[in-house]
Design a protein around this motif. Structure first.
Motif, PDB file in Angstrom:
ATOM      1  N   UNK A  74      76.496  28.563  35.289  1.00  0.00           N
ATOM      2  CA  UNK A  74      75.931  27.263  35.708  1.00  0.00           C
ATOM      3  C   UNK A  74      74.411  27.284  35.764  1.00  0.00           C
ATOM      4  N   UNK A  75      73.827  28.488  35.831  1.00  0.00           N
ATOM      5  CA  UNK A  75      72.371  28.633  35.954  1.00  0.00           C
ATOM      6  C   UNK A  75      71.614  27.973  34.796  1.00  0.00           C
ATOM      7  N   UNK A  76      72.214  28.012  33.595  1.00  0.00           N
ATOM      8  CA  UNK A  76      71.508  27.498  32.410  1.00  0.00           C
ATOM      9  C   UNK A  76      71.088  26.034  32.567  1.00  0.00           C
ATOM     10  N   UNK A  77      71.893  25.254  33.282  1.00  0.00           N
ATOM     11  CA  UNK A  77      71.580  23.825  33.428  1.00  0.00           C
ATOM     12  C   UNK A  77      70.894  23.525  34.766  1.00  0.00           C
ATOM     13  N   UNK A  78      70.606  24.576  35.558  1.00  0.00           N
ATOM     14  CA  UNK A  78      69.921  24.371  36.843  1.00  0.00           C
ATOM     15  C   UNK A  78      68.405  24.405  36.640  1.00  0.00           C
ATOM     16  N   UNK A  79      67.700  23.768  37.540  1.00  0.00           N
ATOM     17  CA  UNK A  79      66.234  23.800  37.519  1.00  0.00           C
ATOM     18  C   UNK A  79      65.747  25.017  38.300  1.00  0.00           C
ATOM     19  N   UNK A  80      64.782  25.707  37.742  1.00  0.00           N
ATOM     20  CA  UNK A  80      64.181  26.837  38.467  1.00  0.00           C
ATOM     21  C   UNK A  80      62.679  26.865  38.176  1.00  0.00           C
ATOM     22  N   UNK A  81      61.971  27.724  38.904  1.00  0.00           N
ATOM     23  CA  UNK A  81      60.535  27.901  38.659  1.00  0.00           C
ATOM     24  C   UNK A  81      60.314  29.333  38.178  1.00  0.00           C
ATOM     25  N   UNK A  82      59.945  29.461  36.905  1.00  0.00           N
ATOM     26  CA  UNK A  82      59.771  30.788  36.309  1.00  0.00           C
ATOM     27  C   UNK A  82      58.361  31.298  36.581  1.00  0.00           C
ATOM     28  N   UNK A  83      58.260  32.569  36.888  1.00  0.00           N
ATOM     29  CA  UNK A  83      56.971  33.232  37.119  1.00  0.00           C
ATOM     30  C   UNK A  83      56.133  32.502  38.175  1.00  0.00           C
ATOM     31  N   UNK A  84      56.829  31.825  39.102  1.00  0.00           N
ATOM     32  CA  UNK A  84      56.130  31.147  40.184  1.00  0.00           C
ATOM     33  C   UNK A  84      55.333  29.929  39.756  1.00  0.00           C
TER      34      UNK A  84
END
Lengths: 161, 161
Positions: free
Chosen positions: A109-119
């Motif tokens: 499910x992570x692929x379609x979640x929003x995240x902040x890469x490298x801060x």
């Protein structure tokens, strides 16, 4: 059989995206191999970064991106110092193995979640992963011109073996 | 809710892949706009094709690929003749619209099916579509070096707006 769930249709599966990326990474490795060692961190056109610097960016960004996607912990290796080609290829192969080991640990499910890469970079995970792959293709395309300008035939773009 | 079907997990959805591609296509359009018109079909480094020729390949390949994916009919436009920048941008915008109209007609299961594109390239549809996108990123990266060598600042790679 109908889908019957909220599961989105796959244009690209997780396994497909990893295979796609590692196919590109094999080309980039061949680029490093093909590059004249004495030009790797010196040759440049139009004031752009050397292929050695670009390759070090590609090399360090890949595993850090996948590790961050899995763990939420982001390391940002900015070491672009010149080094022997043999060392770069050794680091490249370590990165390949790390990516292969980490990738299956990405929760589906992570692929379609929003995240902040490298801060810093906030977006949908699949877009951020594609960005890292595109960044490699983009800078390697740059490297093709450098290599041709040095009179060296680059590896075939279509050969992902 | 468990998936409960044979439907593969999506790393990238069909809508996501289209949005990703059109984001790249906006950069490529900006590249054509930024390129000095008198150099478009003449400037080259290392004996490689001009950016005008590469842009015409990118321009014609996109809609033909999606149309073939939808209909099974493959047209292969090999016209790379020099033309005014304004005409290229007009053709570019037509291609953008064609891709947007055709893409939603790709049957969802098609992405994971094997097909033969342009009567020659056999592979999984998602790989073939990614190939067309990567080909654009690769050749545009080449164009960035050409443009820098002409003293022109290329559009930002990260700006997909």
């Amino acid at each position: 059989m109908s889908n019957g769930t909220a599961s989105p249709v796959a244009a690209v599966t997780p396994e497909g995206l990893l295979a796609h990326w590692q196919g590109h990474r094999r080309i980039t490795r061949r680029m490093i191999e093909a590059y004249p060692e004495d030009q790797l961190f010196t040759h440049s056109i139009g004031g752009m970064r050397t292929f050695g610097q670009l390759a070090m960016e590609i090399l360090t960004m890949g595993p850090a991106m996948v590790r961050g996607t899995v763990t939420g912990e982001w390391s940002d290796n900015r070491d672009r110092a010149p080094r022997p080609k043999a060392e770069m290829l050794r680091l490249w192969d370590e990165a390949t193995q790390q990516i292969d080991e980490l990738w299956p640990q990405i929760p589906p499910q992570r692929f379609q979640e929003t995240m902040t890469a490298f801060g810093t970079f906030t977006g949908v995970t699949s877009d951020l992963l594609l960005y890292v792959i595109d960044n490699e293709v983009h800078h390697r395309g740059q490297g093709y011109v450098y290599l041709r300008s040095l009179g060296v035939e680059p590896p075939a773009f279509y050969d992902r073996s």
